[in-house]
Write a protein that holds these residues in place. Structure first.
Motif: not given
Length: 326
Positions: A128-147
């Motif tokens: 029951d993990l939400a996408c928003s638990s890991c991803h941040k939408i209202h930002t230029n830098h989503d930490r999950v997408l950076t190594r």
């Protein structure tokens, strides 16, 4: 011929009808979203102009309504209401919106990606993990997408792996040269532990191709699962081995000290002083030349068995290939 032309005209008309309907719906959503920014200004929405979710020139870009719903009562407070009603869909941690509904909003666009084809029934979806638990939408830098920052997001839940990565022998994850997504597909996989490939070995072979083989003489645990001997997240033993050799090897193999042969086996006279009545070295042809004190120094079993992942030695007897000596 006339029938074909008629069918073509009808097809073009339907295409225009549905295409126009889509454009009309997009315009309606855009107009409704314009109401949102009247209140939710830069204080609520940090700079995210470089985000893929904020490109007005791209027709695929979602609007506020796409994710949060029309939220008509939130936009216009009903008469007599004491508090402003919440949006139809909310994505915060304490949101009353069910996780499945929140994820469905994301999958409206992202379900076409092959990486998310196995999201349904995956470990994260089942938890029951939400996408928003890991991803941040209202930002230029989503930490999950950076190594360099992705692992910190994963470590929020995976505490054990955080400790393992901090051990002396580890993959270059703390150094920012690798990330969790190099080995795992967090959105679902047919492999174990969300491995990107269908097996642990296939995932390891994407980098360690020299261990793939096929070898003329294979080592069974190597062919079965690399994780039998290695801890891929980190270890206190060289090469990320789970246990130092020879203890690791002796979990499967009978040690050479069987029968009391050698110094470690307790054979008298192997090391000074000589045993009573001893006139010749204790390590002879009878003992197979095995002075096992050497096994417990340096690389242990690997001092002699250097090809533990497999060998292409063509000889049947010099040495016996099954011993992985060369």
């Amino acid at each position: 011929m006339r029938i074909k032309r008629a069918l073509a005209i009808v097809a073009l008309g339907l295409l225009g009808l549905f295409g126009g309907a889509t454009a009309w719906a997009a315009n309606v959503d855009a107009a409704a979203s314009a109401e949102c920014v009247k209140c939710h200004d830069e204080e609520d929405l940090p700079a995210w102009q470089r985000s893929a979710h904020a490109q007005a020139s791209d027709p695929r870009t979602p609007t506020c309504v796409t994710c949060h719903g029309p939220s008509t009562t939130h936009v216009k407070k009903p008469a007599g209401a004491k508090e402003q009603p919440k949006p139809d869909r909310m994505f915060k941690k304490d949101s009353p919106t069910p996780v499945s509904e929140r994820n469905a909003a994301c999958l409206t666009c992202h379900k076409k990606d092959a990486q998310r084809a196995m999201w349904g029934g995956s470990q994260h979806e089942s938890a029951d993990l939400a996408c928003s638990s890991c991803h941040k939408i209202h930002t230029n830098h989503d930490r999950v997408l950076t190594r360099a920052t992705q692992t910190e997001v994963c470590f929020t839940c995976h505490k054990e792996q955080r400790a393992q990565v901090a051990r002396p022998s580890h993959h270059p994850v703390p150094e920012g040269k690798m990330s969790c997504s190099d080995c795992h597909n967090v959105h679902g996989s047919a492999g174990p532990k969300l491995a990107k490939r269908d097996s642990t070995n296939a995932t390891c072979y994407t980098c360690h191709a020299e261990k793939r083989g096929p070898f003329v003489h294979s080592h069974e645990p190597v062919m079965e699962d690399c994780a039998i001997c290695h801890n891929p997240h980190g270890s206190t033993v060289q090469a990320m081995l789970k246990t130092r050799a020879p203890m690791l090897c002796q979990q499967c193999h009978t040690p050479h000290v069987t029968g009391g042969v050698g110094a470690v086996g307790g054979q008298p006279g192997v090391l000074p002083p000589a045993a009573a009545g001893q006139v010749a070295p204790a390590i002879t042809g009878t003992t197979g030349g095995k002075n096992v004190i050497n096994m417990w120094q340096g690389r242990s079993c690997m001092n002699c068995h250097t090809q533990v992942h497999g060998t292409n030695n063509p000889s049947a007897t010099n040495p016996t290939p099954r011993l992985f000596l060369r």
